[in-house]
Design an enzyme around this catalytic site. Structure first.
Site, PDB file in Angstrom:
ATOM      1  N   LYS A  82      40.544  36.460  29.380  1.00 25.38           N
ATOM      2  CA  LYS A  82      40.988  37.766  28.872  1.00 25.38           C
ATOM      3  C   LYS A  82      40.888  37.782  27.347  1.00 25.38           C
ATOM      4  O   LYS A  82      41.272  36.808  26.690  1.00 25.38           O
ATOM      5  CB  LYS A  82      42.420  38.054  29.328  1.00 25.38           C
ATOM      6  N   SER A 157      46.883  45.368  32.560  1.00 27.73           N
ATOM      7  CA  SER A 157      45.825  45.392  31.548  1.00 27.73           C
ATOM      8  C   SER A 157      44.735  44.352  31.779  1.00 27.73           C
ATOM      9  O   SER A 157      43.655  44.481  31.198  1.00 27.73           O
ATOM     10  CB  SER A 157      46.437  45.160  30.176  1.00 27.73           C
ATOM     11  N   SER A 181      50.678  42.843  34.100  1.00 24.61           N
ATOM     12  CA  SER A 181      49.248  42.933  33.779  1.00 24.61           C
ATOM     13  C   SER A 181      48.359  41.913  34.465  1.00 24.61           C
ATOM     14  O   SER A 181      47.139  42.026  34.392  1.00 24.61           O
ATOM     15  CB  SER A 181      49.043  42.850  32.269  1.00 24.61           C
TER      16      SER A 181
END
Lengths: 509, 509
Positions: A82, A157, A181
């Site tokens: 990420k 996210s 997330s």
């Protein structure tokens, strides 16, 4: 193995075959790079693919093996990172224009641990800007699409990480979870994602959104792979003062124990507040079936009330933005990243113009919320009250864990929604995290495992996830429940739920 | 634009001053407060930095235990209560010398509270010694900011075309010591302010926690002053004069603010609550930021750090290891050093007790240390209008010089040149000696050559010496000193001349 078989294989299978010399790490990396080149234009999971770096890491693993040196536990297995974790020399944007072009001069501790384990980092995965969002539509670069239905969001996210795993662009991914997330996108894409106990994984090098909530965690297609990656990244780090001084062995073993022995002797609580008429009927139905399976696997299932979780959303949207307003202050155009304004402008003018141009609307909304909540005259009513609610939620959970080993409920109140549906309605978007926020506020380990599909109708069949929450530092207990469920599904379905997703490349192995 | 002032003596006929002093002390730890970077003063800009003290995205602070021990020792020496549970807080404001755009400080949960310091004050009228007990409200820990240099003709921000930032200072541990309001000092207010800072500086030096060098900024003082009409029950509005950088300036700043505020009050004007800047050149202050423009710092507990909970046994050990109280310490040192009462009084009056103690600790005799601090160094300090402690020379350097004199490597004359070099910033004594080539011309070989050359050049003088006019030896000694650029020991030269000429030196007895 064919390149297609490689991209569909489990991480642990790939690691075993690389260690045995049946596959080269380079071959595995090339298969995934080719798949990314073919499929990622449809999905948009990556912000940056470091093909050369990945090949070099793979070659290093192959050289290590050839030299007879011991290999790390996931040596040669590719991973999507990420883009809120820093990796030396690799662009790190956090999905924001304000960090465009910044190449960090250091590695996050998670990255250091991945390198030590021989994991090959393919590139940086897309996300909502600074991890603020539940759909990955807040990325300043492009949205990510759900591999199950390209017109739908993958959640957020960590939507890029989830979509990369679900679309077979990488068998492993690192996500981060502040209010859900990791878990919510895992649920929406039919994969497994775990948020460790707060302090279990070092935050050093994780660009902070809300420091008291942020945790990096593993994402994969199977529970065993998730546990293996969790073991690699977790552990005490002297660079993070909130890191728990312990190691985390036995997560994989716990998953295996659950698979082998079922759940006899365990007491599992169903969170009463996370069910009811307000929740999507199809999600409720799939969840109820999964809870039946837990009983079938030997668990005693009881309904448990965690009364203060109804205030979790309000508390979270005061605490997280407050911390964010402070954490994101440093993006001021003075030292790195975007700078807007001329040489004749004052420092204040440059800072202001840079932040106005560099942050997207959701980030600005949260900075303003947080700035307001911390202001003199409002601090007591907002920030301090929210911290008190947080304490009450943690106490509720602690009480529940005196008589339950784990708590379960739906990970997300609804399945993947269409792109654009909620982006202009912040409150509707915030509701997507309703079920995941409480464990974040209480610092508890929690994970999402796929449990089934909504029936196809007007919308396509979409995956549903079950959230499993355990007591603080009882991450192994959560894996035990997940391992039992996964083994049961394997028997019932003859494979993974994800096998039923569209292939995106025009065929199945 | 000088503001009107009232004659100081006249101020006291109508007003009573209230003082408050905030002293910032940089601790002399080897590494910074929240990272491992070095803290050496004077290193090339931005060479003592890392991701943490540059506030790079993802970096996290970890507390320096040595710094925490230092602040606890300071708190104990100031008779404070050490909190069982204390916290760091974030002070949020945007400024380019602060890489995170917040400062890690302490707010409502400081580590040390409610102490006092007894300050000796001499009444200039009656010449009587008195002691004023200054209340200490709090002692807290924070991090220093970077250092801005404004490029422009005056070095002030308004004239600068650009500014440079040096983050070497960013993150250096800083202790803030805040007094309670100091009342009822009357005419003595300026002396009390100076005496407090002097006494505090001596105490910090005795604790060996800081260099306490005002001219280098390792001890900085903010002076709060307000006036109230004599007999009034409420205090007046205060001003805060920032960064007053010498003991003399502390006294001048108080005196000036009293005269200035009195003039405003006399004219029926109000005092604006504001920060003011002190001007060394003329001893005045000018307005800075007013309270109306003051920022809301949005303090909240620092989520990246855990609460400070000092172990009571550890605090007890630190308490046992404290040096004696200043007056007891003076008595003890007086006995150890064997100075006469008059000598000791001179040392105390010169504020050189701790300087001499530190010099002796670095390896000289007490008499040797006293010779320099009350002789050459006192003279230099008077010339520069600073106190001896503010000279840019360390006790260790003075000890080194005295050792070299003692060993015959330096003459007193050469030693004074070494001191000149150190004060001019040319480096530590050995570096100055090497750069200026200041060693005594040693060995009778080299010196003998010079003596022989001088004798050969002055046959008439030789005849006069042989004829019994021994005073003529001065000509030869002078020639040798010139030849060796003053690096010869004159007494040794004289002895060599007589030896060469086979004459018995009458003066040598």
């Amino acid at each position: 193995m064919s390149p297609q078989a490689i991209t569909r294989a489990e991480a642990l299978t790939l690691a075993a075959q690389i260690a045995a010399g049946e596959l080269s790490a380079r071959e595995v990396t090339e298969a995934h790079l080719a798949r990314i080149a073919e499929v990622d234009p449809l999905v948009g999971a990556f912000l940056h693919v470091d093909a050369d770096g990945a090949r070099a890491q793979a070659d290093a693993v192959d050289a290590q093996r050839a030299a007879g040196e011991p290999l790390g536990p996931l040596a040669g297995v590719p991973l999507a990172l990420k883009d809120v974790l820093v990796q030396r020399g690799i662009p790190t944007t956090c999905g924001s224009r304000i960090l465009e072009g910044w190449r960090p001069p250091y590695d996050a501790t998670v990255v250091t641990r991945l390198r030590a384990a021989g994991v090959v980092i393919l590139g940086k995965a897309n996300c909502d800007e600074f991890a603020m969002g539940s759909s990955t539509e807040n990325s300043a670069y492009h949205p990510t699409r759900n591999p199950w239905a390209l017109d739908r969001v993958p959640g957020g996210s960590s939507g890029g990480s989830a979509a990369a795993v679900a679309a077979h662009l990488a068998p492993l991914a690192i996500g981060t979870d502040t209010g859900g997330s990791i878990r919510q996108p895992a649920a929406l894409t039919g994969i497994v994602g775990a948020k460790p106990t707060y302090g279990g994984v070092s935050r050093y090098g994780l660009v902070a959104f809300a420091s008291s909530l942020d945790q990096a965690g593993p994402m994969a297609r199977t529970v065993a792979d998730t546990a293996a990656l969790h073991e690699v990244i977790a552990g005490h780090d002297p660079r993070d003062a909130t890191s728990i001084p312990q190691q985390w062995p036995g997560l994989r073993a716990a998953a295996e124990a659950g698979a082998a022995e079922g759940l006899t002797g365990m007491r599992i609580g169903v969170i009463a507040e996370h069910d009811g008429p307000g929740w999507d009927a199809q999600v409720r139905a799939v969840t109820a079936d999964a809870i039946d399976r837990l009983q079938h696997l030997g668990a005693e299932v009881v309904t448990v009330s965690v009364p203060h979780v109804v205030h979790a959303l309000a508390a979270y949207y005061l605490i997280a933005p407050s911390e964010a307003s402070s954490n994101l202050a440093r993006f001021d155009g003075m030292r790195y990243g975007l700078r807007v304004g001329g040489d004749d402008d004052s420092v204040a003018a440059v800072m202001s113009a840079t932040r106005a141009a560099g942050f997207g609307p959701e980030v600005k909304r949260r900075i303003m919320l947080g700035t307001f909540a911390l202001s003199t005259g409002y601090y007591e009513a907002y920030y301090r009250s929210a911290q008190q609610v947080r304490r009450l939620i943690a106490d509720d959970f602690a009480a529940a864990f005196t008589h339950c080993d784990a708590l379960v409920g739906p990970t997300s109140p609804l399945p993947a929604f269409p792109l654009g549906e909620r982006i202009d309605d912040p409150l509707a978007m915030y509701l997507a995290d309703l079920a995941t926020l409480p464990a974040s506020l209480a610092g508890l380990p929690a994970m999402s495992v796929p449990i089934g599909l909504t029936p196809a109708g007007a919308a396509p069949a979409l995956p549903v996830g079950l959230q499993i929450i355990a007591a603080a530092t009882a991450d192994a207990t959560m894996y035990r429940v997940a391992g039992a469920l996964a083994a049961d599904q394997q028997q019932q379905w003859g494979g993974l739920l994800l096998d039923r997703a569209p292939s995106l490349s025009g065929g199945r192995p | 634009m000088t503001e009107p002032v009232v004659d100081y003596a006249e101020v006291l006929t109508r007003y009573e001053p209230v003082l408050g002093l905030e002293v910032h002390v940089e601790l002399a730890t080897a590494s910074k407060m929240f990272c491992g970077c070095a803290t050496e003063f004077g290193a090339a800009p931005n060479t003592q930095t890392c991701p943490v003290c540059l506030g790079l995205p993802g970096a996290l602070p970890v507390s320096n235990d040595t710094a925490l021990a230092s602040i606890v020792r300071i708190g104990l020496a100031l008779n404070c209560t050490i909190a069982a549970d204390s916290r760091f807080a974030r002070k949020n404001y945007f400024y380019p010398d602060m890489p995170k755009d917040f400062q890690i400080s302490q707010y409502d949960e400081p580590l040390c509270t409610d102490g006092w310091l007894d300050v000796p004050v001499v009444d200039p009228e009656s010449q009587t010694d008195g002691v004023i007990r200054v209340g200490i409200e709090r002692v807290h820990m924070e991090e220093d900011t970077g250092k801005l240099t404004h490029a422009g003709s005056t070095g002030r921000i308004h004239d600068a075309g650009y500014s440079l930032v040096d983050y070497n200072r960013s993150g250096i541990p800083l202790v803030e010591i805040v007094t309670r309001p100091i009342t009822a000092t009357g005419a003595l207010a300026p002396q009390v302010a100076r005496a407090y800072v002097t006494q505090l500086r001596d105490l910090l030096r005795a604790l060996a926690v800081s260099d306490v060098r005002m001219e280098q900024g390792s001890l900085r003082c903010d002076v709060n002053v307000s006036l109230a009409p004599i007999g009034a029950t409420a205090w007046g509005t205060r001003t805060e004069t920032k960064n007053v950088n010498s003991l003399r300036s502390v006294e001048r700043a108080v005196r000036y603010e009293m005269s200035r505020q009195a003039a405003r009050l006399d004219a029926g004007q109000s005092i604006v609550q504001e920060t003011r800047h002190f001007h060394e050149a003329d001893g005045t202050t000018s307005a800075g930021r007013s309270k109306e423009q003051a920022e809301d710092y949005r303090y909240f507990p620092e989520p990246d750090l855990v609460p400070i909970q000092p172990d009571p046994a550890w605090v007890a050990r630190l308490r046992e290891d404290l040096p004696a109280a200043p007056h007891l310490r003076r008595e003890q040192l007086h006995a150890e050093w064997g100075f006469t009462a008059a000598e000791m009084r001179d040392v105390v009056n010169a504020g050189a007790v701790e300087l001499i103690a530190a010099t002796v600790a670095a390896g000289t005799t007490p008499a040797g240390a006293r010779k320099w601090w009350l002789g050459e160094l006192a003279r230099r300090a008077t010339q520069l209008g600073v106190s001896a402690a503010d000279l840019p020379i360390t006790p260790a350097a003075v000890a080194r010089i005295e050792q070299l004199v003692d060993a015959g490597t330096l003459t007193d004359t050469l030693a004074r040149q070494v001191i000149e070099g150190v004060l001019a910033g040319e480096g530590e004594p050995d570096a100055v000696i090497a750069a200026r080539d200041l060693q005594v011309v040693g060995g009778d070989g080299e010196l003998g050559v010079a003596v022989d050359a001088a004798l050969a050049a002055e046959p008439e003088v030789v005849e006069r010496i042989r004829a019994g006019k021994h005073a003529a030896v001065g000509v030869i000694v002078g020639a040798v000193m010139k030849q060796t650029r003053g690096r010869a020991d004159a007494a040794r030269v004289r002895a060599l001349v007589f030896e060469r000429l086979g004459v018995v030196d009458e003066a040598a007895g």
